[in-house]
Design an enzyme around this catalytic site. Structure first.
Site, PDB file in Angstrom:
ATOM      1  N   ASP A 201      -1.363   5.313  -2.867  1.00  0.00           N
ATOM      2  CA  ASP A 201      -1.593   3.925  -2.499  1.00  0.00           C
ATOM      3  C   ASP A 201      -2.116   3.117  -3.690  1.00  0.00           C
ATOM      4  O   ASP A 201      -2.988   3.579  -4.432  1.00  0.00           O
ATOM      5  CB  ASP A 201      -2.640   3.906  -1.366  1.00  0.00           C
ATOM      6  CG  ASP A 201      -2.809   2.544  -0.730  1.00  0.00           C
ATOM      7  OD1 ASP A 201      -1.805   2.003  -0.248  1.00  0.00           O
ATOM      8  OD2 ASP A 201      -3.943   2.030  -0.711  1.00  0.00           O
ATOM      9  N   GLU A 243       3.042   3.829  -5.070  1.00  0.00           N
ATOM     10  CA  GLU A 243       3.185   2.449  -4.640  1.00  0.00           C
ATOM     11  C   GLU A 243       2.678   1.580  -5.776  1.00  0.00           C
ATOM     12  O   GLU A 243       1.468   1.486  -6.005  1.00  0.00           O
ATOM     13  CB  GLU A 243       2.361   2.163  -3.379  1.00  0.00           C
ATOM     14  CG  GLU A 243       2.621   0.773  -2.845  1.00  0.00           C
ATOM     15  CD  GLU A 243       1.394   0.061  -2.278  1.00  0.00           C
ATOM     16  OE1 GLU A 243       1.574  -0.994  -1.673  1.00  0.00           O
ATOM     17  OE2 GLU A 243       0.262   0.544  -2.464  1.00  0.00           O
TER      18      GLU A 243
HETATM   19  C1  NOJ Z   1      -1.127  -0.695   0.452  1.00  0.00           C
HETATM   20  C2  NOJ Z   1      -0.786  -0.261   1.833  1.00  0.00           C
HETATM   21  O1  NOJ Z   1       0.613  -0.137   1.938  1.00  0.00           O
HETATM   22  C3  NOJ Z   1      -1.367  -1.297   2.784  1.00  0.00           C
HETATM   23  O2  NOJ Z   1      -0.921  -1.081   4.092  1.00  0.00           O
HETATM   24  C4  NOJ Z   1      -2.856  -1.271   2.671  1.00  0.00           C
HETATM   25  O3  NOJ Z   1      -3.417  -2.299   3.445  1.00  0.00           O
HETATM   26  C5  NOJ Z   1      -3.314  -1.439   1.225  1.00  0.00           C
HETATM   27  N1  NOJ Z   1      -2.558  -0.669   0.291  1.00  0.00           N
HETATM   28  C6  NOJ Z   1      -4.765  -1.045   1.084  1.00  0.00           C
HETATM   29  O4  NOJ Z   1      -4.886   0.350   1.160  1.00  0.00           O
END
Ligand code: NOJ
Ligand code: CA
Length: 565
Positions: A201, A243
């Site tokens: 993440d 991500e």
């Molecule tokens: C990216 C995630 O995809 C999202 O859903 C989340 O709110 C944020 N990161 C914080 O972890």
């Protein structure tokens, strides 16, 4: 190249345990329920499951606010249930990757509780503090419009703390060696329990320098190599899917020039221009994005996706392009989010038009990379815009026409199942679609099956084939003496295109992989194909003896060639 790199050609299916299948009737999906649906997923043909966060959490950001990294949220089951699930997936040849959310914790995590309580706490420096309110406290919010600032005062700590996301998600001080060691420990724990890797993440924020005086944060890319080394030492074929919504010029920093950092990244660049292409029937920016994201180490791979659990972020498009996508797919303010995106699911964005939905998925399955699907997409599930922010696209899986879509026996599902309108569970559900040979579900199953027989996409190099029609994308992959070619007409009108495959072993025949209409080149070597509105074609260049032609090696003399340089 090592043949074993499974992620180069996987089909990843993303789901949240809490909204997938409830086994004990308390209204909340759980590991026991998910386990009973593994046969469904195996039948669909997916090769890996990406689980959204399921660790202990107050659940204020759907689990992206973790309060214990070493525990399963008791609502979903126990660690024992997790291991049973991981084992059952393995038995079916399905790999499991899980979210690794280490940019921040929940504000209920014991680390932050201790950190707040005293400046002498050994956890104090695990978070990011400032005595005074930093001048840029109202800059850099990830959720503009909802999140007010990135620094919040904590009366107990008597200091301001940094939070890139919501204020209940204090950022970890990821530059602290102790925090870094803890991140590896978390990875080691889940690896030991059988996962094949992590969807990491918010990677750019994890590796960024953080602090009150930092006006220009710097990415500490070396951290990525350490994480990779640790992971591969513990489990050789485990991967990280990052991500990172970043610009193409930094892609290689994330992959590592020698392929020594992240194995995979989501291709946000292609995602956004793909939606523009669908909106405007203009493939120009998409081709640009494909070329811009072409450079990557041989072992690295893109994750190709359409919609995910967040809003469709259009922040990387030009103003005019963004306007076109909003106009086509999310014109109403209630459909938009964070001043940059659309919060709807794909099927309603495309007006439930089967031709366009197939076109979009056909593109997702054939663009360079490994496809990442979202639960319910195989049914064409919709959204519930009465739910706030991103929750609208996170409703429970629609299994059948039974109460609550067969998701739960409880009358109080954790999130309401979509029960009215064109996308209600009465019309859109797995049980009905399973019986209908022409359903979206069966289409998806067939397309996944064919995608697996086209390894050229994951392994090969691509070339954009000239069609002289900006509404049509023609892309070819070459790998080990074989070539495949895909056509997509993004326009609402039929298009006739004329093209050459550009392949030397072309004997004039393009074999259609999905239907009987093959293409024979004319005497000049040109192919002439009529594509219906939103039509698509999957072709193999040459006859079906391609498997006999496929060579075993990319390059018969890899060592000698390299050593000659
Ligand atoms: C990216 C995630 O995809 C999202 O859903 C989340 O709110 C944020 N990161 C914080 O972890
Ligand atoms: Ca349950």
């Amino acid at each position: 190249m090592i043949n074993d790199l499974w992620y180069k050609n996987a089909v990843i299916y993303c789901l949240a345990v809490g909204t997938f299948m409830d086994a004990n009737g308390d209204g909340i999906g759980d590991f026991a329920g998910l386990m009973r649906r593994l046969d469904y997923l195996q039948g669909l043909g997916v090769t890996a499951i990406w689980l959204m966060p399921f660790q202990a959490s107050p659940g204020r950001d759907d689990g992206y606010d973790i309060s214990d990294y070493y525990k399963v949220d008791p609502r979903y089951g126990t660690l024992g249930d997790f291991v049973e699930f991981a084992h059952a997936a393995k038995q079916r040849g399905i790999r499991v990757i899980i979210d690794l959310v280490v940019n921040h914790t929940s504000d209920q995590h014991p680390w932050v509780k201790q950190a707040r309580s005293s400046s002498d706490s050994r956890f104090r420096d695990w978070y990011v503090w400032s005595k005074k309110r930093p001048r840029d406290a109202n800059k850099g919010m990830v959720f503009p419009g909802v999140q007010k600032s990135t620094w919040t005062y904590d009366a107990v700590a008597r200091a301001w703390y940094f939070h890139r996301f919501y204020k209940f998600q204090p950022d970890l001080n990821t530059s602290n060696p102790q925090v870094q060691a803890e991140i590896l420990k978390i990875m080691g724990f889940w690896i030991q329990l059988g996962v094949s890797g992590f969807r990491m993440d918010a990677v750019p924020f994890v590796i960024s320098t953080k602090g009150p005086g930092i006006t220009k944060p710097v990415e500490q890319y070396d951290m990525l190599r350490t994480i990779r080394e640790f992971l591969q030492w513990r489990e050789g074929d485990a991967i990280i899917l990052a991500e990172a919504n970043v610009l193409p010029q930094t892609d290689l920093e994330y992959f590592g020039r020698a392929g020594d950092r992240m194995h995979m990244m989501f291709n946000f660049q292609v995602n956004q221009s793909l939606f523009y292409a669908l909106a405007a029937a203009d493939t120009g920016p998409l081709v640009k994005a494909l070329n811009a994201t072409r450079p990557r180490p041989k072992t690295a791979q893109w994750g190709t996706f359409l919609r995910n659990h967040d809003e469709l972020d259009l922040g990387r498009l030009s103003e005019a392009q963004r306007r076109a996508v909003f106009a086509a797919f999310g014109a109403k303010p209630s459909m938009q989010l964070y001043q940059r995106g659309i919060r709807r699911r794909l099927a309603p964005m495309l007006d439930g038009d089967r031709r366009r939905i197939e076109l979009a998925y056909s593109l997702m399955f054939t663009l360079p990379g490994t496809p990442v699907l979202r639960y319910g997409d195989e049914l064409g599930m919709g959204d519930d815009l009465s739910l706030k922010e991103r929750a609208c696209a996170r409703t429970p899986m629609q299994w059948s026409a039974e109460p609550h879509g067969g998701f739960t026996k409880s009358d109080h599902p954790i999130v309401p199942v979509i029960s009215t309108g064109a996308f209600a569970f009465g019309h859109v559900n797995a049980a009905q679609q399973r019986r209908d040979p022409n359903s979206m579900l069966n289409w998806t199953e067939r397309i996944i099956r064919m995608r697996k027989e086209v390894p050229e996409i994951g392994w090969g190099d691509f070339a954009i084939v000239r069609t002289r029609d900006e509404a049509v994308l023609a892309i070819r992959y070459d790998w080990r003496n074989n070539s495949v070619l895909f056509l997509h007409n993004l326009a609402a009108t039929p298009r006739e295109i004329v093209f050459r495959t550009g392949v030397n072993h072309d004997d004039g025949l393009l074999v259609n992989l999905l239907s009987e209409d093959h293409s024979r080149a004319g005497p000049s070597g040109d192919h002439r194909v009529l594509l219906e509105a939103f039509g698509y074609r999957w072709f193999r260049v040459g006859g079906l003896d391609y498997l006999l032609r496929r060579s075993e090696l990319d390059n018969p003399h890899p060592f000698t060639k390299a050593s000659r340089k």
